[in-house]
Design an enzyme around this catalytic site. Structure first.
Site, PDB file in Angstrom:
ATOM      1  CB  CYS A   1      -2.722   0.735   8.489  1.00 16.92           C
ATOM      2  SG  CYS A   1      -1.336   0.555   7.401  1.00 16.92           S
TER       3      CYS A   1
ATOM      4  CG  HIS B   1      -2.138  -0.707   1.258  1.00 16.84           C
ATOM      5  ND1 HIS B   1      -2.593  -1.410   2.359  1.00 16.84           N
ATOM      6  CD2 HIS B   1      -3.087  -0.851   0.296  1.00 16.84           C
ATOM      7  CE1 HIS B   1      -3.771  -1.968   2.058  1.00 16.84           C
ATOM      8  NE2 HIS B   1      -4.081  -1.654   0.816  1.00 16.84           N
TER       9      HIS B   1
END
Ligand code: ARG
Length: 290
Positions: free
Chosen positions: A282, A189
C-alpha cells in the site's frame, strides 16, 4: 546524500529518461510518499481505530526501513510530497494505476480521501503521464487493480466498482481483465489479500473472496494459499522485486511457502501503518509494469 538532493537527482534523471524504459530499472520504479502528515484521523476501514493511534516517530522509522529495503534490492524510488490534511496520502498504491506513460487516476470512495486526487494528478502530469479519470463508480488504483504480466486482476465490493474497472481496462488497453468480488471487510482492497509474484504465480488469502471470484483467479494464475493468521499481518501486502519479496513481519509460515518457490523474503515491521489498514505494498505504487 540528503533526501532533498536525491529527490532533485531523481526528478532530473526522470525528465530525460523515457518512462517505460524497463532495462534501466530492472527492479522497477515505485512512487512513495514520506509519512510527514500520516495519522489515523477518521475510520474508513475496520483496521482504523481512533483510540489506537499510530506512533508517529515509529511510523517514520518503519517507513524509512521499507524505503531502504526497496533501494537496497534495486528498486528506484520517486517521491510525491505529503500534502497536509491528507493523512492517508502515504498509501501511494491508491494514487492510481500506471501502464507505460499512461495513468488512470483514483476516484476515491470516501470523501476523506478525495482531497488526495488532485495532488496525485499533479504529480502524474508533472512527470509527463497521460492521465485518465473514470467517469462512474469509484476506483482506488493499484489497491484494487494489480497486473500479472498482461493480465489485470481487479477487486470490487468495498472500494472499487466494476464499471470503473471496465473503464480502466479500456484506457490502458488491457488485453485481459479478471474482476473478482471481495467479501471480507478486513481485506477491503485487493492488495490486502492477493499478490502477484510472477506472471503465473500469486499469493492469496482465499477467505477474502467469493467462491466464484476464487475460482476465476484459480483458472488464471497458480495460487499459493496463505493462512489467515499471516493474512491478518498483511503478508499479501508485499513488494515484489524479482525474486526478492519485502514482506510484513511475523509471517513465518508464508516465508517458508515463498522460500519453497525460490523467493527470498525480507520482513519489515509496519505495525504503525497496519493501524490504518495498510502495509508494504500500500505504501508503494509500481510505475512500470513487469
Ligand atoms: N487508511 C487507508 C484507506 O482506508 C489505507 C489504504 C491502504 N491501501 C491499500 N492499497 N490497501 O484507504
Amino acid at each position: 546524500m540528503s533526501q532533498k538532493s536525491q529527490i532533485c537527482i531523481n526528478t532530473a534523471l526522470y525528465m530525460v529518461v523515457i518512462p517505460e524504459n524497463k532495462n534501466l530499472f530492472p527492479h522497477g520504479r515505485w512512487l512513495v510518499c514520506k509519512p510527514e502528515d500520516y495519522d489515523v484521523r477518521y475510520k474508513i476501514n475496520p483496521w482504523m481505530d481512533l483510540t489506537r493511534l499510530p506512533d508517529k516517530a515509529l511510523a517514520r522509522t518503519q517507513w524509512m526501513n521499507l524505503h531502504h529495503h526497496i533501494l537496497r534490492l534495486g528498486g528506484w524510488l520517486e517521491y510525491v510530497h505529503h500534502e497536509e490534511g491528507n493523512p492517508d496520502m502515504v498509501f501511494t498504491a491508491n494514487a492510481g494505476l500506471v501502464k507505460g506513460t499512461e495513468a488512470v487516476l483514483s476516484r476515491f470512495r470516501y470523501a476523506e480521501r478525495q482531497g488526495e486526487e488532485r495532488h496525485f494528478q499533479a504529480w502524474f502530469e508533472s512527470r509527463g503521464y497521460t492521465v485518465y479519470r473514470v467517469s462512474s463508480g469509484s476506483f482506488e488504483g493499484e489497491g484494487d487493480a494489480l497486473f500479472a504480466g498482461e493480465v489485470l486482476f481487479c477487486g470490487w465490493g468495498f472500494r472499487s466498482d466494476r464499471v470503473a474497472h471496465e473503464e480502466v481496462g479500456h484506457h490502458l488497453g488491457v488485453k485481459k481483465l479478471v474482476a473478482v468480488e471481495l467479501t471480507d471487510p478486513r481485506f477491503y482492497h485487493l492488495d490486502t489479500c492477493f499478490c502477484p509474484l510472477t506472471e503465473k504465480l500469486a499469493l492469496i488469502y482465499p477467505g477474502a473472496f467469493s467462491k466464484l471470484g476464487l475460482e476465476a483467479l484459480g483458472r488464471e494464475i497458480e495460487l499459493i494459499h496463505v493462512p489467515e493468521a499471516d493474512a491478518l499481518q498483511f503478508v499479501c501486502n508485499a513488494v515484489v522485486l524479482g525474486s526478492d519479496v519485502i514482506v510484513p513481519a511475523g509471517c513465518a509460515t508464508t516465508y517458508a511457502l515463498l522460500a519453497a518457490r525460490g523467493f527470498r523474503t525480507y520482513p519489515v515491521e509496519l505495525s504503525e501503518f497496519i493501524k490504518a489498514g495498510g502495509a508494504a505494498k500500500c505504501l508503494s505504487l509500481r510505475l512500470d509494469q513487469r
